[in-house]
Design a protein around this motif. Sequence first.
Motif, mmCIF file in Angstrom:
data_model
loop_
_atom_site.group_PDB
_atom_site.id
_atom_site.type_symbol
_atom_site.label_atom_id
_atom_site.label_comp_id
_atom_site.label_asym_id
_atom_site.label_seq_id
_atom_site.Cartn_x
_atom_site.Cartn_y
_atom_site.Cartn_z
ATOM 1 N N GLU A 456 0.842 -1.189 0.000
ATOM 2 C CA GLU A 456 0.000 0.000 0.000
ATOM 3 C C GLU A 456 0.880 1.243 0.000
ATOM 4 O OE1 GLU A 456 -2.885 0.172 3.038
ATOM 5 O OE2 GLU A 456 -3.854 -1.733 2.520
ATOM 6 N N ARG A 457 0.241 2.370 -0.306
ATOM 7 C CA ARG A 457 0.982 3.626 -0.289
ATOM 8 C C ARG A 457 1.222 4.064 1.145
ATOM 9 N NH1 ARG A 457 -1.919 9.032 -1.934
ATOM 10 N NH2 ARG A 457 -2.790 8.553 0.112
ATOM 11 N N ASN A 458 2.466 4.436 1.449
ATOM 12 C CA ASN A 458 2.838 5.003 2.734
ATOM 13 C C ASN A 458 3.314 6.435 2.501
ATOM 14 O OD1 ASN A 458 3.116 2.554 4.921
ATOM 15 N ND2 ASN A 458 3.528 1.855 2.854
ATOM 16 N N VAL A 459 2.961 7.324 3.381
ATOM 17 C CA VAL A 459 3.360 8.728 3.286
ATOM 18 C C VAL A 459 4.444 8.982 4.320
ATOM 19 C CG1 VAL A 459 2.624 11.115 3.444
ATOM 20 C CG2 VAL A 459 1.092 9.408 2.453
ATOM 21 N N LEU A 460 5.604 9.466 3.868
ATOM 22 C CA LEU A 460 6.740 9.747 4.734
ATOM 23 C C LEU A 460 7.035 11.235 4.659
ATOM 24 C CD1 LEU A 460 9.054 6.779 3.662
ATOM 25 C CD2 LEU A 460 7.371 6.825 5.501
ATOM 26 N N CYS A 461 7.181 11.874 5.803
ATOM 27 C CA CYS A 461 7.431 13.312 5.859
ATOM 28 C C CYS A 461 8.723 13.582 6.631
ATOM 29 C CB CYS A 461 6.263 14.041 6.526
ATOM 30 S SG CYS A 461 4.691 13.889 5.637
ATOM 31 N N GLY A 462 9.351 14.704 6.291
ATOM 32 C CA GLY A 462 10.552 15.127 6.994
ATOM 33 C C GLY A 462 11.837 14.511 6.500
ATOM 34 N N LEU A 463 11.807 13.802 5.366
ATOM 35 C CA LEU A 463 13.029 13.189 4.841
ATOM 36 C C LEU A 463 13.799 14.185 3.985
ATOM 37 C CD1 LEU A 463 11.716 9.669 3.777
ATOM 38 C CD2 LEU A 463 13.091 10.228 5.767
ATOM 39 N N PRO A 464 15.129 14.117 3.989
ATOM 40 C CA PRO A 464 15.913 15.000 3.117
ATOM 41 C C PRO A 464 15.655 14.686 1.642
ATOM 42 C CG PRO A 464 17.279 13.996 4.832
ATOM 43 C CD PRO A 464 15.975 13.288 4.858
ATOM 44 N N ALA A 465 15.999 15.634 0.794
ATOM 45 C CA ALA A 465 15.826 15.436 -0.642
ATOM 46 C C ALA A 465 16.721 14.300 -1.127
ATOM 47 C CB ALA A 465 16.160 16.726 -1.391
ATOM 48 N N GLY A 466 16.225 13.529 -2.080
ATOM 49 C CA GLY A 466 16.993 12.428 -2.638
ATOM 50 C C GLY A 466 16.962 11.166 -1.807
ATOM 51 N N ALA A 467 16.035 11.048 -0.878
ATOM 52 C CA ALA A 467 15.970 9.857 -0.038
ATOM 53 C C ALA A 467 15.556 8.642 -0.861
ATOM 54 C CB ALA A 467 14.988 10.073 1.115
ATOM 55 N N GLN A 468 16.109 7.497 -0.497
ATOM 56 C CA GLN A 468 15.797 6.231 -1.161
ATOM 57 C C GLN A 468 15.383 5.195 -0.127
ATOM 58 O OE1 GLN A 468 19.320 5.176 -3.457
ATOM 59 N NE2 GLN A 468 18.349 5.933 -5.315
ATOM 60 N N ALA A 469 14.565 4.258 -0.574
ATOM 61 C CA ALA A 469 14.139 3.145 0.270
ATOM 62 C C ALA A 469 14.888 1.890 -0.161
ATOM 63 C CB ALA A 469 12.640 2.928 0.156
ATOM 64 N N ILE A 470 15.450 1.175 0.804
ATOM 65 C CA ILE A 470 16.205 -0.051 0.542
ATOM 66 C C ILE A 470 15.412 -1.212 1.122
ATOM 67 C CG2 ILE A 470 18.405 -1.232 0.802
ATOM 68 C CD1 ILE A 470 19.690 1.474 1.344
ATOM 69 N N ALA A 471 14.989 -2.118 0.252
ATOM 70 C CA ALA A 471 14.157 -3.257 0.650
ATOM 71 C C ALA A 471 15.019 -4.330 1.326
ATOM 72 C CB ALA A 471 13.447 -3.824 -0.571
#
Length: 577
Positions: A456-471
């Motif tokens: 599902e869609r998760n909303v993340l706030c407050g992350l720096p620009a260029g953030a990536q998610a690592i599975a």
Amino acid sequence: MTSTWLPWAIVALAVLLASIRLCQRPRPAPARLSALLLLQAVAAVLLCLALSPPPRSVRADTLVIATAGAREADVLAIPAATHLSLPEAPSMSRVAAVPDLAIAMRQHPGTRELVIVGDGLIARDRDAPLPPALRFLANPAPAGLVELRAPPLLAPGARFEVSSRVHGLRDVRVELLDPAGHRVAITTPGSDGRVRLVASAREPGDVSFALRLLDADGKVRDQLPVPVRVRAVPPPSLRLLAGAPGPELKYLQRWAADTGASQQTSILVGGGVQLGDAPAALDAASLAKIDLLVLDERRLAALSPLQRNGVNAAMRAGLGVLVRMGGPLDAGARRALREWGLDTRGGQELRPLKFIDGAAGDGSAEPFALERFTLDVVGDDAVPLLRDAEGNAVGQWRALGLGRVGVLPVSDSYSLVLAGHAPQHAALWNQVLATLARPLPTTPSPELAGWGWAGERNVLCGLPAGAQAIAPDGARSALLADPQAGNCSGWWPTQAGWHTLAAGSAQATMLLLEPQQARALHATQQRDATLALRGTAGTAQAAIRVPGPRWPWLLAFVLVAALLWWLERRKPVVAAA
């Protein structure tokens, strides 16, 4: 309004320029010129109508949408013009399927009322445009663990709480298991179904505890993973000062060694003789190197005015000071505390003290018996340091500059260790350390929620620009920034498990849960979010106005433009002489 008239203005300007060009020499014959000017105007109007077709009134109908848990008979029993099912709904032979709610609403622009049947809308569909009226025919609320409040980022040895709520079941218990499967806490729900369990963090890392719901026969009725994120912190530096040896100091030293803290110890034994480490000055420069100064009432009374001033200056710069009471306070000790902002009363008598899970870190309902002095602090700015089994304050502290000073009237916390409750002794002192010690420097890691949903869609706030998610399998995916939601991004993970959110050197972790592994929790969140959408809808209407079809105007424009093109390029017929 500007966007509505802008195409008309651009087309009108183009027609004006073309008309001026036609009227210049060589000028066509008057009849041909009139036809060209008329066809240009007609083509311009048709083009604008094709871009913005006039609205038309349509009969407003009801659209029924089946979601997860809906039954085909219940869906078809609702009178409506159209019945559709979302991908999460069970297979229905007489109900057409659509990929999502937004497509369903575009395919049926005349919808005046939307009826949602089943468990509710998932995050993918909750941002779709809604019709004027909305009804939600929800399934019965699920039974099980329907809430989960996970702990924030923790330091090793810190005490943490896990909260949840039980719905639809009676005569049940809720237990908390550590990653090895050992029970660390157990409790029964209150009258409102809420539970709160307490445990202690251990080594740095990300681990999953388990919250289990047991019925009267001990059968597991529901289970939730609980993310516990423990981050390594610089070991604290302590200075322990005592006016005489004693078991309380002995086990306090052992606790400090177990936490990895560096410690300096000084014990007065009379005649000017000190035991322990080499004596260190009690001035601001020396105390700036430690995080917490712990001294008993005898050593406090023995401080000289110069030493008290040095401690006072160090506290204002961030030092934490704890006065632990092994006996009643004399006039010198009270005077020193008064100078530091703690005006004390009483403290001459001992009274039984009972700690339970909320204060000592144990999940058992059995209290732990200790002793405390009946000491009170005068003033409204004093904050409880601990609380007993009845919720009464045990010890107080107050801020002094950038630091804190507190007094703990517990004389025999070491008896917890002697009674076989060493974890509770450590949890008690960890809480004192976390409250009073010099604040740790801030870390660059962003503070995120401990858990979310996979698929599902998760909303993340407050992350720096260029953030990536690592599975968990190492795959990387970029986060899609939402320009209309401030510093927030959307994330559609497909795998359950621990994920890392990385942006440069800053990292944070998050546990994604599989909805099938937490059915009651997921269904309750869907249900509540869908019920909240009802407040955004208006009242149903008998008819609504929607944009008309574009193709008639576009076809007419093509025909007129073709005629205009032919007339412009047709050579005039020259009569024979």
